[in-house]
Scaffold this motif. Structure first.
Motif, short mmCIF file in Angstrom:
data_model
loop_
_atom_site.label_atom_id
_atom_site.label_comp_id
_atom_site.label_asym_id
_atom_site.label_seq_id
_atom_site.Cartn_x
_atom_site.Cartn_y
_atom_site.Cartn_z
N ARG A 100 -11.61 -44.27 -38.98
CA ARG A 100 -11.97 -43.16 -39.87
C ARG A 100 -12.66 -43.65 -41.14
NH1 ARG A 100 -6.49 -39.40 -39.43
NH2 ARG A 100 -6.85 -38.71 -37.29
N GLY A 170 -7.19 -35.33 -32.22
CA GLY A 170 -8.44 -35.76 -32.83
C GLY A 170 -9.67 -35.53 -31.98
N PHE A 172 -12.32 -33.31 -29.66
CA PHE A 172 -12.86 -31.96 -29.50
C PHE A 172 -13.71 -31.96 -28.24
CE2 PHE A 172 -12.00 -32.63 -33.92
CZ PHE A 172 -11.56 -31.41 -34.41
N HIS A 273 -15.09 -36.74 -31.56
CA HIS A 273 -13.82 -37.12 -32.17
C HIS A 273 -13.91 -36.89 -33.67
CE1 HIS A 273 -10.52 -39.77 -33.54
NE2 HIS A 273 -9.97 -39.43 -32.39
N GLU A 274 -12.77 -36.56 -34.25
CA GLU A 274 -12.74 -36.24 -35.68
C GLU A 274 -13.24 -37.38 -36.55
OE1 GLU A 274 -8.05 -37.43 -36.49
OE2 GLU A 274 -8.69 -35.35 -36.63
N SER A 275 -13.13 -38.62 -36.07
CA SER A 275 -13.54 -39.76 -36.89
C SER A 275 -15.03 -39.76 -37.18
CB SER A 275 -13.15 -41.07 -36.19
OG SER A 275 -13.79 -41.18 -34.94
N ARG A 277 -16.99 -36.76 -36.70
CA ARG A 277 -17.45 -35.39 -37.00
C ARG A 277 -17.58 -35.15 -38.50
NH1 ARG A 277 -16.76 -31.35 -32.90
NH2 ARG A 277 -16.17 -29.84 -34.50
N GLN A 278 -17.20 -36.14 -39.32
CA GLN A 278 -17.38 -36.00 -40.76
C GLN A 278 -18.86 -36.10 -41.14
OE1 GLN A 278 -14.60 -38.66 -42.90
NE2 GLN A 278 -13.64 -39.03 -40.93
#
Length: 304
Positions: A100, A170, A172, A273-275, A277-278
């Motif tokens: 992250r 985490g 998607f 993945h949320e890592s 998607r920022q």
């Protein structure tokens, strides 16, 4: 008079102890997960002597035996098994933290890497300029592989997969279409006498079974696992086989011999993945991919 200020060494002691604990946990986790000093040392890039010394010091610090020493192996004690599970969870948390953090500090103009199978990679390649433009001009890197690259560890930002996305926290995922295949042959070739190309069973038993049923006892000339390569064998060698409809239908030199069977179609899932998607560029690329698959859904499904 008040107590004199702590010396730098006294102030730094808790931090040093914490750093030592993380290092010892890393070594303990490596030994527990590999089952031996030599493998753990190789994984950590340390000498076996150093790993053995550090393990002994860690056990002394805890006041607990973590392993029983056997012939050429270490057997976790009961408490060692329990603590190994905690160490594994800590290692996973650290890896997630690093991923992250790395994703958060990625340059805004860093490439967006998309991993997909060969056939889908060809489809993306046909529209790579459009995807880049829709993502604000960001460079798009298409990684063609059947291996499942780990998005949580930053091996790619987006994956397009032919099976449901992982249910781990985490991730998607959403279904964006189907990839259909059908039988094709070159227009100047008689399908009744053309050599039959099948597929490796470990790649797709469903497609293999359909090809064997269609061949009805005719010999199989070759087995080609990659669907894009089967398309090329139809074009170049005059074989008859199954190929992705979006490729073969667009080739004026080929004719389709049947409607694409539902049993051999693969669902297409868009995974992130949320890592990663920022990053705005990743979100923009995801939007562009959804629009692309929506627009070409009919061709991918072999509907014309």
């Amino acid at each position: 008079m008040g107590e004199p200020p702590a010396s730098p060494s006294r102030r730094d002691a808790p931090a040093a102890a914490q750093a030592s604990l993380w290092a010892d946990l890393k070594i303990f986790h490596a030994i527990a997960s590999t089952g031996g000093l030599a493998l753990a040392a190789s994984a950590l890039g340390l000498s076996e002597t150093t790993v053995a010394r550090r393990l002994k010091a860690f056990e002394a610090r805890l006041g607990l035996p973590l392993f029983q020493r056997g012939a050429n192996r270490l057997i976790p004690t009961q408490i060692g098994v329990a603590l190994a599970a905690d160490a594994a969870a800590a290692a996973e948390a650290v890896a997630r933290f690093e991923t992250r953090a790395n994703a958060a500090r990625a340059r805004d103009d860093a490439p967006v890497r998309i991993t997909a199978t060969t056939s889908i990679s060809l489809f993306l390649t046909q529209h790579a300029a459009r995807l880049s433009a829709a993502a604000g001009g960001i460079e798009i890197v298409i990684i063609s592989t059947r291996e499942r690259l780990d998005l949580a560890r930053g091996e790619a930002e987006i994956a397009i997969r032919m099976r449901k996305p992982p249910g781990d926290a985490g991730y998607f995922g959403q279904k964006v279409g189907k990839l259909a295949q059908a039988f094709y042959v070159r227009r100047d070739v008689d399908p009744a006498t053309a050599p039959v190309i099948s597929v490796s069973r470990d790649v797709s038993s469903r497609i293999e079974q359909h090809i064997l049923a269609w061949a009805a006892g005719r010999p199989i000339a070759a087995r080609v696992g990659d669907s894009a390569a089967r398309y090329e064998s139809i074009r170049s060698s005059g074989a008859v086989s199954m190929a992705p409809c979006f490729l073969a239908d667009a080739d004026a030199g080929l004719i389709r011999l049947e409607e694409p069977p539902e049993a051999t179609a693969d669902e297409i899932f868009l995974v992130s993945h949320e890592s990663s998607r920022q990053r705005p560029a990743v979100l923009a690329a995801l939007d562009a991919l959804r629009a692309l698959f929506r627009e070409y859904r009919g061709r991918l499904e072999g509907l014309g």
